[in-house]
Design a protein around this motif. Structure first.
Motif, PDB file in Angstrom:
ATOM      1  N   MET A  58      -6.613  -8.226  16.071  1.00  0.00           N
ATOM      2  CA  MET A  58      -6.965  -9.350  15.231  1.00  0.00           C
ATOM      3  C   MET A  58      -8.202  -9.056  14.397  1.00  0.00           C
ATOM      4  O   MET A  58      -8.264  -9.417  13.236  1.00  0.00           O
ATOM      5  N   THR A  59      -9.174  -8.356  14.987  1.00  0.00           N
ATOM      6  CA  THR A  59     -10.398  -8.080  14.235  1.00  0.00           C
ATOM      7  C   THR A  59     -10.142  -7.107  13.094  1.00  0.00           C
ATOM      8  O   THR A  59     -10.830  -7.180  12.083  1.00  0.00           O
ATOM      9  N   ASP A  60      -9.159  -6.197  13.262  1.00  0.00           N
ATOM     10  CA  ASP A  60      -8.834  -5.280  12.169  1.00  0.00           C
ATOM     11  C   ASP A  60      -8.302  -6.050  10.967  1.00  0.00           C
ATOM     12  O   ASP A  60      -8.647  -5.739   9.826  1.00  0.00           O
ATOM     13  N   VAL A  61      -7.480  -7.034  11.214  1.00  0.00           N
ATOM     14  CA  VAL A  61      -6.931  -7.842  10.122  1.00  0.00           C
ATOM     15  C   VAL A  61      -8.054  -8.587   9.409  1.00  0.00           C
ATOM     16  O   VAL A  61      -8.079  -8.671   8.175  1.00  0.00           O
TER      17      VAL A  61
ATOM     18  N   LYS B  69     -11.208  -7.646   9.213  1.00  0.00           N
ATOM     19  CA  LYS B  69     -11.968  -6.663   8.448  1.00  0.00           C
ATOM     20  C   LYS B  69     -11.256  -6.328   7.138  1.00  0.00           C
ATOM     21  O   LYS B  69     -11.871  -6.274   6.072  1.00  0.00           O
ATOM     22  N   ILE B  70      -9.950  -6.092   7.236  1.00  0.00           N
ATOM     23  CA  ILE B  70      -9.175  -5.735   6.051  1.00  0.00           C
ATOM     24  C   ILE B  70      -9.207  -6.867   5.032  1.00  0.00           C
ATOM     25  O   ILE B  70      -9.471  -6.645   3.839  1.00  0.00           O
TER      26      ILE B  70
ATOM     27  N   VAL C 112      -8.915   1.303  -0.843  1.00  0.00           N
ATOM     28  CA  VAL C 112      -9.105   2.502  -0.013  1.00  0.00           C
ATOM     29  C   VAL C 112      -9.859   2.152   1.263  1.00  0.00           C
ATOM     30  O   VAL C 112      -9.505   2.623   2.350  1.00  0.00           O
ATOM     31  N   ALA C 113     -10.883   1.307   1.160  1.00  0.00           N
ATOM     32  CA  ALA C 113     -11.629   0.905   2.355  1.00  0.00           C
ATOM     33  C   ALA C 113     -10.729   0.123   3.313  1.00  0.00           C
ATOM     34  O   ALA C 113     -10.756   0.347   4.524  1.00  0.00           O
ATOM     35  N   ALA C 114      -9.917  -0.785   2.776  1.00  0.00           N
ATOM     36  CA  ALA C 114      -9.000  -1.560   3.619  1.00  0.00           C
ATOM     37  C   ALA C 114      -7.965  -0.644   4.268  1.00  0.00           C
ATOM     38  O   ALA C 114      -7.626  -0.812   5.446  1.00  0.00           O
TER      39      ALA C 114
ATOM     40  N   ALA D  14      -7.094  -0.008   8.209  1.00  0.00           N
ATOM     41  CA  ALA D  14      -5.725  -0.135   8.699  1.00  0.00           C
ATOM     42  C   ALA D  14      -5.273   1.141   9.408  1.00  0.00           C
ATOM     43  O   ALA D  14      -4.675   1.090  10.482  1.00  0.00           O
ATOM     44  N   VAL D  15      -5.555   2.278   8.809  1.00  0.00           N
ATOM     45  CA  VAL D  15      -5.137   3.553   9.397  1.00  0.00           C
ATOM     46  C   VAL D  15      -5.921   3.836  10.667  1.00  0.00           C
ATOM     47  O   VAL D  15      -5.372   4.376  11.639  1.00  0.00           O
ATOM     48  N   GLY D  16      -7.193   3.448  10.689  1.00  0.00           N
ATOM     49  CA  GLY D  16      -8.010   3.662  11.881  1.00  0.00           C
ATOM     50  C   GLY D  16      -7.456   2.947  13.087  1.00  0.00           C
ATOM     51  O   GLY D  16      -7.560   3.431  14.223  1.00  0.00           O
TER      52      GLY D  16
END
Length: 124
Positions: free
Chosen positions: A1-4, A6-7, A38-40, A44-46
């Motif tokens: 959830m935190t990745d979403v 951040k993105i 690119v940052a997002a 996402a890839v991380g």
């Protein structure tokens, strides 16, 4: 959830910065949007590391590495085509899509050949 979160936060910040820029700064707006994308994508890839490892193991066990490669080609090709379209280069975007489709066709030819051989075996 935190990745979403951040993105979404990165993309919303990039959108806000581009809205605050003057309309004449078209190239700078594209660069800000590209940097945000690119940052997002990095976030996402991380977060996909464990999932990719699991898919690699699954494909290695089943011998079905072609679908994973096709998925990678589609993702990279579509992102490149969308970036080309965003900067107004629709011709380059279509070129990327043609190359993407050609690479998928080349990659899947052995699978298609095997499928045709199995079907021919059933017919005989």
């Amino acid at each position: 959830m935190t990745d979403v979160l951040k993105i979404c936060g990165v993309l919303l910040a990039a959108a806000l910065v581009t809205l605050l820029m003057p309309p004449e700064a078209r190239r700078a707006r594209y660069l800000v949007a590209l940097a945000g994308t690119v940052a997002a994508a990095g976030f996402a890839v991380g977060g996909l590391g464990d999932s990719v490892k699991y898919l690699e193991e699954l494909c290695a066990q089943s011998g079905a590495d072609v679908p994973l490669r096709v998925l990678g080609i589609v993702c990279v090709g579509e992102i490149a085509a969308l970036i080309c379209s965003d900067v107004g280069e629709n011709g380059l975007a279509e070129g990327v899509r043609i190359v993407e489709h050609a690479q998928i066709l080349i990659l899947t030819l052995p699978v298609i050949k095997s499928l045709v051989a199995v079907c021919a075996g059933f017919i005989e």
